[in-house]
Scaffold this motif. Structure first.
Motif, mmCIF file in Angstrom:
data_model
loop_
_atom_site.group_PDB
_atom_site.id
_atom_site.type_symbol
_atom_site.label_atom_id
_atom_site.label_comp_id
_atom_site.label_asym_id
_atom_site.label_seq_id
_atom_site.Cartn_x
_atom_site.Cartn_y
_atom_site.Cartn_z
ATOM 1 N N LEU A 47 0.924 1.111 -18.986
ATOM 2 C CA LEU A 47 -0.040 0.986 -17.891
ATOM 3 C C LEU A 47 0.238 -0.216 -16.998
ATOM 4 N N HIS A 48 0.707 -1.315 -17.612
ATOM 5 C CA HIS A 48 0.833 -2.582 -16.892
ATOM 6 C C HIS A 48 2.045 -3.329 -17.435
ATOM 7 N N PRO A 49 2.750 -4.095 -16.597
ATOM 8 C CA PRO A 49 3.951 -4.784 -17.070
ATOM 9 C C PRO A 49 3.743 -5.684 -18.284
ATOM 10 N N MET A 50 2.561 -6.296 -18.445
ATOM 11 C CA MET A 50 2.312 -7.133 -19.610
ATOM 12 C C MET A 50 2.105 -6.312 -20.872
ATOM 13 N N GLY A 51 1.667 -5.072 -20.737
ATOM 14 C CA GLY A 51 1.501 -4.204 -21.892
ATOM 15 C C GLY A 51 0.398 -4.614 -22.840
ATOM 16 N N ILE A 52 -0.604 -5.358 -22.338
ATOM 17 C CA ILE A 52 -1.693 -5.826 -23.193
ATOM 18 C C ILE A 52 -3.040 -5.488 -22.558
ATOM 19 N N ALA A 53 -4.087 -5.535 -23.377
ATOM 20 C CA ALA A 53 -5.436 -5.232 -22.905
ATOM 21 C C ALA A 53 -6.104 -6.503 -22.381
ATOM 22 N N PRO A 54 -6.987 -6.321 -21.356
ATOM 23 C CA PRO A 54 -7.476 -5.077 -20.773
ATOM 24 C C PRO A 54 -6.672 -4.643 -19.559
ATOM 25 N N VAL A 55 -6.877 -3.379 -19.191
ATOM 26 C CA VAL A 55 -6.319 -2.805 -17.975
ATOM 27 C C VAL A 55 -7.367 -1.869 -17.387
ATOM 28 N N ILE A 56 -7.510 -1.916 -16.069
ATOM 29 C CA ILE A 56 -8.321 -0.915 -15.374
ATOM 30 C C ILE A 56 -7.464 -0.253 -14.303
ATOM 31 N N THR A 57 -7.864 0.940 -13.939
ATOM 32 C CA THR A 57 -7.322 1.578 -12.744
ATOM 33 C C THR A 57 -8.503 1.941 -11.857
ATOM 34 N N ASP A 58 -8.293 1.815 -10.557
ATOM 35 C CA ASP A 58 -9.336 2.126 -9.583
ATOM 36 C C ASP A 58 -8.637 2.753 -8.385
ATOM 37 N N GLY A 59 -8.582 4.081 -8.360
ATOM 38 C CA GLY A 59 -7.745 4.747 -7.379
ATOM 39 C C GLY A 59 -6.288 4.429 -7.672
ATOM 40 N N ASP A 60 -5.572 3.877 -6.693
ATOM 41 C CA ASP A 60 -4.170 3.520 -6.874
ATOM 42 C C ASP A 60 -3.981 2.133 -7.480
ATOM 43 N N LEU A 61 -5.058 1.392 -7.620
ATOM 44 C CA LEU A 61 -4.966 0.032 -8.141
ATOM 45 C C LEU A 61 -4.823 0.038 -9.662
ATOM 46 N N VAL A 62 -3.899 -0.774 -10.171
ATOM 47 C CA VAL A 62 -3.782 -1.052 -11.599
ATOM 48 C C VAL A 62 -3.943 -2.558 -11.760
#
Length: 212
Positions: A47-62
């Motif tokens: 999901l994200h380059p760091m590969g750690i939690a947390p992560v959200i997505t909001d439309g195209d935003l990660v």
């Protein structure tokens, strides 16, 4: 659509709680930790380059990072309701505890955990980290003896950030809070909040919140 990607037993529970406190319409995706090493599964790391939690997505935003996510959601989706304005008397205290949570306290807890796991619990470094840990808990106990919440007179995103450090993070280490009565009383107040109860039921259905 705002989506919270929650890794089980992780800092991303903060974001679930935040969304519940704000009464937001959001999607929750829960990811189980790997059985072999208890780390995030590959699909979460992707999901994200760091590969750690947390992560959200909001439309195209990660977006990753607890503090950044709290600020983003509170400002964009919550009307700023969980952060005092600059002219509010609690503004500076809120800022301190919001940033101290991960900037200093959680970093200290993680250093302590790594030293223990590496077999260096009796090293000089461990003594340094242990002293930082002790002073941190003393600061927390003092703060909760003078204010109802970390941010002051009302719950703010400073509390959203701090509570994980006092509760679920203790699942990774044997830490008692019996010596900290103000902390225990505070956690009972947090545990009585309907939004916190909903968040933990959604995020960690098989785990009782570590409130004592």
């Amino acid at each position: 659509m705002l989506t919270v990607h929650h890794l089980g037993i992780s800092q991303s529970e903060r974001i679930v709680w935040l969304c519940e406190e704000l009464g937001l319409d959001y999607e929750l995706k829960v990811y189980d930790r790997r059985a072999d090493n208890r780390l995030a599964p590959d699909e979460y790391k992707a999901l994200h380059p760091m590969g750690i939690a947390p992560v959200i997505t909001d439309g195209d935003l990660v977006l990753g990072e607890s503090g950044a996510i709290c600020d983003y959601i509170n400002a964009k989706h919550g009307g700023g309701r969980l952060a005092p304005s600059p002219d509010h008397p609690d503004f500076a205290d809120h800022l301190f505890w919001f940033h101290w949570s991960n900037g200093t306290f959680m970093a200290t807890l993680m250093m302590q955990l790594v030293l223990t796991m590496s077999g260096n619990a009796e090293s000089a470094a461990s003594g340094f980290v242990g002293d930082r840990n002790r002073r941190g808990w003393e600061m927390i106990e003092h703060r909760l003896g003078e204010a109802e919440f970390f941010g002051g007179s009302q719950l703010t995103t400073a509390d959203i950030m701090m509570v994980y450090c006092l509760t679920t993070s203790r699942a990774f280490r044997d830490v008692s809070i019996d010596a900290w009565p103000n902390v225990k009383a505070y956690l009972q107040r947090i545990g009585a909040r309907p939004a916190y109860q909903r968040a933990m039921a959604w995020a960690e259905p098989g785990m009782s919140p570590k409130l004592d």
